[in-house]
Design an enzyme around this catalytic site. Structure first.
Site, short mmCIF file in Angstrom:
data_model
loop_
_atom_site.label_atom_id
_atom_site.label_comp_id
_atom_site.label_asym_id
_atom_site.label_seq_id
_atom_site.Cartn_x
_atom_site.Cartn_y
_atom_site.Cartn_z
N GLU A 32 -5.91 101.58 26.10
CA GLU A 32 -7.13 100.84 26.45
C GLU A 32 -7.04 99.41 25.91
O GLU A 32 -6.61 99.20 24.77
CB GLU A 32 -8.32 101.58 25.85
N THR A 34 -4.98 97.31 26.72
CA THR A 34 -3.58 96.94 26.58
C THR A 34 -3.07 96.22 27.83
O THR A 34 -2.07 95.51 27.76
CB THR A 34 -2.70 98.19 26.37
N ASP A 35 -3.76 96.39 28.96
CA ASP A 35 -3.18 95.86 30.21
C ASP A 35 -3.05 94.34 30.21
O ASP A 35 -2.00 93.81 30.56
CB ASP A 35 -3.92 96.39 31.47
N GLY A 118 -21.49 101.66 36.64
CA GLY A 118 -21.65 101.32 35.22
C GLY A 118 -21.25 102.44 34.28
O GLY A 118 -21.61 102.44 33.11
N LEU A 121 -16.01 104.04 35.32
CA LEU A 121 -15.03 104.70 36.20
C LEU A 121 -14.51 103.73 37.26
O LEU A 121 -13.91 104.14 38.26
CB LEU A 121 -15.66 105.92 36.87
N SER A 122 -14.79 102.46 37.07
CA SER A 122 -14.24 101.40 37.92
C SER A 122 -14.72 101.47 39.37
O SER A 122 -13.94 101.37 40.30
CB SER A 122 -12.71 101.41 37.90
N ASP A 168 -7.30 99.00 36.61
CA ASP A 168 -8.25 99.73 37.45
C ASP A 168 -7.84 99.65 38.92
O ASP A 168 -7.84 100.64 39.65
CB ASP A 168 -9.66 99.16 37.29
C1 GLA Z 1 -11.70 97.45 32.13
C2 GLA Z 1 -10.72 96.48 32.81
C3 GLA Z 1 -9.28 96.96 32.70
C4 GLA Z 1 -8.92 97.32 31.27
C5 GLA Z 1 -10.00 98.21 30.64
C6 GLA Z 1 -9.76 98.44 29.18
O1 GLA Z 1 -11.72 98.67 32.82
O2 GLA Z 1 -11.06 96.31 34.16
O3 GLA Z 1 -8.42 95.99 33.22
O4 GLA Z 1 -8.68 96.18 30.51
O5 GLA Z 1 -11.30 97.67 30.79
O6 GLA Z 1 -8.59 99.13 28.99
#
Ligand code: GLA
Length: 380
Positions: A32, A34-35, A118, A121-122, A168
């Site tokens: 998390e 880390t991207d 919100g 879950l993107s 995501d």
């Molecule tokens: C959100 C961002 C991702 C990632 C996460 C944390 O979901 O959209 O790119 O950075 O937070 O890991």
């Protein structure tokens, strides 16, 4: 629901849609924040998705309708600007396609989804990816899957104002049924791992706290990581991202009392942890994997400071229960869900117990979702 989507499209636009597409939300097992530090992530696409029906227009109009919000939005293809509405995730992607020289006319679009909003879950990435996938097909543009991911990510940066990493959108497009995918966010190499955790379910517990702080605090965390890199670069100019930094460099170059130090310490540890966790997974050591999830939670809560009392509560409630192999907050933070690996036979009992405790502590009922891992974006 797909039929209702098509019917709504026909009712609004008096013809049939040319393409109908789904793009899923995502979970992330570990890795998390880390991207955007060029590290590794381990996400998967889930059985909750955004569905859109799309059709060509001969003019330059963009006509959108959301079945969830029961509102429409219209604009011209050449006057797309960020707005505070669900529509910005759609127009944001179209703006990127135009920027890249994509040769398109206007289109009609109807959307609905069952990715909770919100909840971490993107849902926004799912909207973006559905649009990128659909417009690419509709106008036969021939962009690669990775280009679609990148258009979607840039839409989030420029039209939603969140300087997110790639995870995501990558998961929503590249997800594979019953697999997690390890993405190297630097090289963009990726590797699928079958998730054969016998008798273990992936359960999300939703705090019900909408992550309203998320975008501003998210961008702040990103800046703090960059501040850490700038300090390290004074002596170690080869360090481009925290992926390249070591504990020794951090201790030498960044004030150990500072917030920046804590942020960087978390990221360096987490990048290392994901790689070890992938080996656990390959060797089917789910218990060891689960312990790392708890360690990630503690880092996110104490060092990265993106948790909230509700998330901490949910993780602490399950920490000593042998029915739960691992748990942690998931996603950007400040609300949303925890992800839990629970022995399948015990899921109901655990949810009852934690639900009662949550109700007592926060006077709120606990929503939960047991998720399956599905394919990434596809025709619906
Ligand atoms: C959100 C961002 C991702 C990632 C996460 C944390 O979901 O959209 O790119 O950075 O937070 O890991």
């Amino acid at each position: 629901m797909i039929n209702e989507l098509k019917e709504k499209y026909e009712q609004l636009f008096s013809n049939k849609p040319d393409v109908v597409v789904r793009a899923p939300g995502r979970i992330n097992l570990i890795g998390e924040h880390t991207d955007y530090n060029d590290g590794f992530v381990l996400p998967a696409a889930i059985n909750k998705a955004i569905y859109i029906a799309v059709g060509k227009r001969k003019d330059q109009e963009v006509r959108l309708y959301s079945m969830d919000f029961k509102t429409s939005y219209s604009t011209d293809l050449h006057s797309l600007v960020p707005i505070k509405s669900w529509a910005t995730y759609i127009t944001g992607v179209v703006a990127q396609i135009l920027k890249a020289g994509g040769n398109i006319n206007g289109f009609n679009l109807v959307m609905f989804g069952d990715v909770p909003l919100g909840a971490g879950l993107s849902s926004s990435a799912a909207v973006e990816c559905s649009v990128a996938f659909a417009i690419n097909e509709l106008y036969n543009l021939g962009y690669t899957k990775m280009e679609l991911v990148q258009f979607s990510q840039r839409a989030e940066h420029e039209f939603a104002g969140v300087k997110c990493g790639l995870m995501d959108q990558f998961a929503s497009i590249f997800g594979k049924k019953n697999h997690v995918v390890k993405l190297d966010c630097r090289s963009l190499d990726y590797e699928y791992f079958p998730l054969n955790m016998t008798d273990v379910s992936i359960v999300l517990m939703d705090t019900g706290v909408k992550h309203s702080l998320a975008s501003s605090e998210y961008n702040t965390r990103r800046l703090q990581c960059e501040e850490g890199i700038a300090a390290i670069q004074k002596k170690y100019p080869a360090v481009q991202k925290l992926r390249d930094a070591t504990y020794e460099m951090l201790n030498e170059m960044v004030d150990v009392e500072s917030a920046v130090y804590k942020r960087c310490l978390y990221v360096i540890t987490e990048i290392e942890r994901v790689q070890k966790a992938c080996i656990d997974l390959q060797q089917n050591r789910i218990e060891a994997f689960g312990k790392k999830m708890y360690a990630t939670h503690d880092g996110l809560s104490e060092l990265y400071e993106v948790s909230c009392p509700e998330l901490d509560f949910l993780v602490n409630e399950v920490r000593d229960d042998s029915a739960i192999l691992g748990a942690r907050m998931m996603g950007g933070g400040f609300g949303g869900c925890t992800i839990n690996l629970i022995k399948s036979n015990d899921v109901d009992a655990v949810l009852n117990r934690v639900g009662l405790a949550y109700q007592k502590a926060f006077n709120k009922s606990l929503l939960s979702y047991t998720v399956n891992i599905e394919e990434g974006a596809s025709f619906a």
